[in-house]
Design a protein around this motif. Sequence first.
Motif, PDB file in Angstrom:
ATOM      1  N   VAL A   1      10.626 -68.849  57.706  1.00 38.72           N
ATOM      2  CA  VAL A   1       9.799 -69.868  57.325  1.00 38.72           C
ATOM      3  C   VAL A   1       9.020 -69.972  58.765  1.00 38.72           C
ATOM      4  O   VAL A   1       9.787 -70.198  59.922  1.00 38.72           O
ATOM      5  CB  VAL A   1      10.350 -71.459  57.309  1.00 38.72           C
ATOM      6  CG1 VAL A   1       9.435 -72.298  56.851  1.00 38.72           C
ATOM      7  CG2 VAL A   1      11.154 -71.185  55.846  1.00 38.72           C
ATOM      8  N   THR A   2       7.782 -69.983  58.915  1.00 33.68           N
ATOM      9  CA  THR A   2       6.998 -70.044  60.057  1.00 33.68           C
ATOM     10  C   THR A   2       5.812 -71.080  59.986  1.00 33.68           C
ATOM     11  O   THR A   2       5.320 -71.455  59.159  1.00 33.68           O
ATOM     12  CB  THR A   2       6.351 -68.879  60.431  1.00 33.68           C
ATOM     13  OG1 THR A   2       5.428 -68.449  59.491  1.00 33.68           O
ATOM     14  CG2 THR A   2       7.084 -67.437  60.735  1.00 33.68           C
TER      15      THR A   2
ATOM     16  N   SER B   1       9.082 -77.312  53.070  1.00 26.24           N
ATOM     17  CA  SER B   1       9.334 -77.076  54.353  1.00 26.24           C
ATOM     18  C   SER B   1       8.274 -78.127  55.229  1.00 26.24           C
ATOM     19  O   SER B   1       8.832 -78.833  56.093  1.00 26.24           O
ATOM     20  CB  SER B   1       9.089 -75.938  54.813  1.00 26.24           C
ATOM     21  OG  SER B   1       9.764 -74.965  54.083  1.00 26.24           O
ATOM     22  N   LEU B   2       7.042 -78.339  54.598  1.00 25.52           N
ATOM     23  CA  LEU B   2       6.062 -78.994  55.411  1.00 25.52           C
ATOM     24  C   LEU B   2       6.334 -80.615  55.399  1.00 25.52           C
ATOM     25  O   LEU B   2       6.574 -81.301  56.661  1.00 25.52           O
ATOM     26  CB  LEU B   2       4.663 -78.964  54.667  1.00 25.52           C
ATOM     27  CG  LEU B   2       3.482 -79.783  55.343  1.00 25.52           C
ATOM     28  CD1 LEU B   2       3.328 -79.330  56.885  1.00 25.52           C
ATOM     29  CD2 LEU B   2       2.408 -79.789  54.532  1.00 25.52           C
TER      30      LEU B   2
ATOM     31  N   VAL C   1      10.819 -70.392  62.157  1.00 25.50           N
ATOM     32  CA  VAL C   1      10.251 -70.081  63.574  1.00 25.50           C
ATOM     33  C   VAL C   1       9.330 -71.312  63.658  1.00 25.50           C
ATOM     34  O   VAL C   1       8.248 -71.522  62.919  1.00 25.50           O
ATOM     35  CB  VAL C   1       9.767 -68.698  63.651  1.00 25.50           C
ATOM     36  CG1 VAL C   1       8.933 -68.726  64.738  1.00 25.50           C
ATOM     37  CG2 VAL C   1      10.605 -67.767  63.261  1.00 25.50           C
ATOM     38  N   VAL C   2       9.463 -72.136  64.494  1.00 25.41           N
ATOM     39  CA  VAL C   2       8.443 -73.138  64.785  1.00 25.41           C
ATOM     40  C   VAL C   2       7.783 -72.943  66.519  1.00 25.41           C
ATOM     41  O   VAL C   2       8.675 -72.827  67.458  1.00 25.41           O
ATOM     42  CB  VAL C   2       9.145 -74.638  64.877  1.00 25.41           C
ATOM     43  CG1 VAL C   2       8.018 -75.868  65.245  1.00 25.41           C
ATOM     44  CG2 VAL C   2       9.719 -74.727  63.661  1.00 25.41           C
TER      45      VAL C   2
ATOM     46  N   LYS D   1       0.394 -82.008  65.901  1.00 25.31           N
ATOM     47  CA  LYS D   1       0.196 -81.813  64.521  1.00 25.31           C
ATOM     48  C   LYS D   1       0.177 -80.281  64.049  1.00 25.31           C
ATOM     49  O   LYS D   1       0.357 -79.600  64.874  1.00 25.31           O
ATOM     50  CB  LYS D   1      -1.469 -82.225  64.166  1.00 25.31           C
ATOM     51  CG  LYS D   1      -1.603 -83.810  64.267  1.00 25.31           C
ATOM     52  CD  LYS D   1      -2.875 -84.150  63.859  1.00 25.31           C
ATOM     53  CE  LYS D   1      -3.286 -85.794  64.115  1.00 25.31           C
ATOM     54  NZ  LYS D   1      -4.691 -86.183  63.686  1.00 25.31           N
ATOM     55  N   VAL D   2       0.251 -80.247  62.774  1.00 26.02           N
ATOM     56  CA  VAL D   2       0.430 -78.823  62.128  1.00 26.02           C
ATOM     57  C   VAL D   2      -0.825 -78.090  61.995  1.00 26.02           C
ATOM     58  O   VAL D   2      -1.747 -78.784  61.433  1.00 26.02           O
ATOM     59  CB  VAL D   2       1.135 -78.922  60.723  1.00 26.02           C
ATOM     60  CG1 VAL D   2       1.446 -77.577  59.998  1.00 26.02           C
ATOM     61  CG2 VAL D   2       2.675 -79.471  60.859  1.00 26.02           C
ATOM     62  N   LEU D   3      -0.819 -77.103  62.832  1.00 31.94           N
ATOM     63  CA  LEU D   3      -2.088 -76.165  62.663  1.00 31.94           C
ATOM     64  C   LEU D   3      -1.933 -75.184  61.415  1.00 31.94           C
ATOM     65  O   LEU D   3      -3.258 -74.774  61.104  1.00 31.94           O
ATOM     66  CB  LEU D   3      -2.167 -75.581  64.271  1.00 31.94           C
ATOM     67  CG  LEU D   3      -2.617 -76.361  65.245  1.00 31.94           C
ATOM     68  CD1 LEU D   3      -2.748 -75.571  66.534  1.00 31.94           C
ATOM     69  CD2 LEU D   3      -3.837 -77.175  64.975  1.00 31.94           C
ATOM     70  N   ALA D   4      -0.835 -74.693  61.418  1.00 38.79           N
ATOM     71  CA  ALA D   4      -0.801 -73.534  60.588  1.00 38.79           C
ATOM     72  C   ALA D   4       0.372 -73.497  59.622  1.00 38.79           C
ATOM     73  O   ALA D   4       1.446 -73.735  60.388  1.00 38.79           O
ATOM     74  CB  ALA D   4      -1.065 -72.117  61.116  1.00 38.79           C
TER      75      ALA D   4
END
Length: 548
Positions: free
Chosen positions: A462-463, A501-502, A544-545, A472-475
């Motif tokens: 999960v990336t 996951s989001l 992976v974050v 904020k979440v970009l991708a």
Amino acid sequence: MSKIKMFALGGLNEIGKNMYVVEVDNDIYVFEAGLKYADDSLLGIDYIIPNYDYLIQNKDRIVGIFITHGHDEQMGALADILGTLKEVPVYATAFTLDIIRQDLEEEGIVDAKLNELKLHRKVTFGKNSIFPIRVSHSIPDSVMYVLYTEDGALVFTGNYVIDPSMMGAFNSDIGKIAYVGKQGVLCVLGESVYASRNGFTSPSHRARDIIREVLNKNEGRILVNIMQAQIYRIQELLEEVKKTNRNVVIMGKKLESIILKAIDYHYISFDKTRIKNIHSVNEPGVIVIVSNEREVPYSNMKRIIKGYDKFVTLTEEDTVVFASPIYDSIEVTSTQVFDSIAKIGCNLVVLSKRQYRSPHASKEDIMLMINMLSPKYYFPIIGEYRDQVENARLAYRLGMDEESVFLKLNGDVITLENGKYIDNGEKIKTDELLIDGKQSGDVGDLVLKDRELLGENGIVIVTTTLDKSSKKVLAGPEILTRGFIYVKDNSDLIKEAEDISLEVVNSFINPNYVDFNKIKLGIRDKLGKFLYQKTSSKPMIIVVVQEV
């Protein structure tokens, strides 16, 4: 008078990994330093050796490592051990030392303290001494060791068989063994591998008749797969080849070197001019000797079967002979190899391990050895525990009482003070080291569990990418899988997993701080439960974050 301790770091309740420690007062004598072949359940593991931390902790007290013969189960761990214990001397006969030296050079160890022992010549170490006596086994100049102490002799038999027909460098010196027994033996450490088998091992360890039959019935090329140190079996093969006009090709530099040295030492009688180079491998009627490898059993034969060998391609006209015993730990692998050869259409000959035994002591051999040595105490070693029990029963049949026969597991210490057994319950911590290729040190159980998990359930990655300023979440989150599910047929499942996951990512971020650890743990927990509910599988989940 002395205080003697005896115990095994490996070799009890197992086949291989032999390492036995005898302490006489402050001196440590180590007999054997072997490996054990890894079975199919040990994913990626090449071989196993004893954990030798005890020797590292007491290295200044070690007199030497004494090797009985050049088989991997007896000396295969030396390259690993001497990488750490560089100053510890190794003792063995000349031919065994040649094999050891070759193994060590392959591992880049050129400064080992190797000492040649002369047969039937005593070597003194302070108040104690070692006396090597030749015994019959499948390799020349195999020996048993007699450790003379103030309280009597301790005899380590190694592997042996009683067979008067094995002559020259394969012959047992029965007279010297009996003489040791007349002098008084405190304890015998005797092998147990065939203790449950009736009669003498001889003549069932001989294979000349079947070899002769194969040579006479098959005019085409014959490939013989054999353990590289099974010199007696190789001698039987070459003795029969001498009676034909066939030539021989030896595949592998190490195997060729061992055979040529055996010829030079006159352990094998064969015309070297009939040993051709690899370019003669397709010559009509040629005998091709292929060796087993310790790291990956049948690796050379597998390469030939799959068509990867640039010199040998199997055809229906070929005969393939497996002339070495099939070990229990590699039966599944061997069956697969046999099936692959049968599919090619070759004539397959496998020597049955029931009909053709290895040169190990059966019941009558063991009882004769005990009778000749007449020990005060007896310690069954080398073999599964059931074999040790059968070995002990043979000692009971010869009049020894249960208090004088030691049935032990690795690490159990036998203490003799002033020649008498003291049951103090002492134990030495033992374990095994899993060796994977050239990697130094133990692979460990956790790595094996990870390999097993990956093999059975696959992996999910999960990336996700966050904005460094706004958090904020970009991708993403984006999910990649390997060995888990077929993505094209499970797009809805992947989409739902990404949504879960989001949701977890958003729950652990705020404009000022991102708790990366909680995000990773949260995704593993929630996504793991979801995937198990949907698929009944537990893939390894890696999260992976990153911030940009």
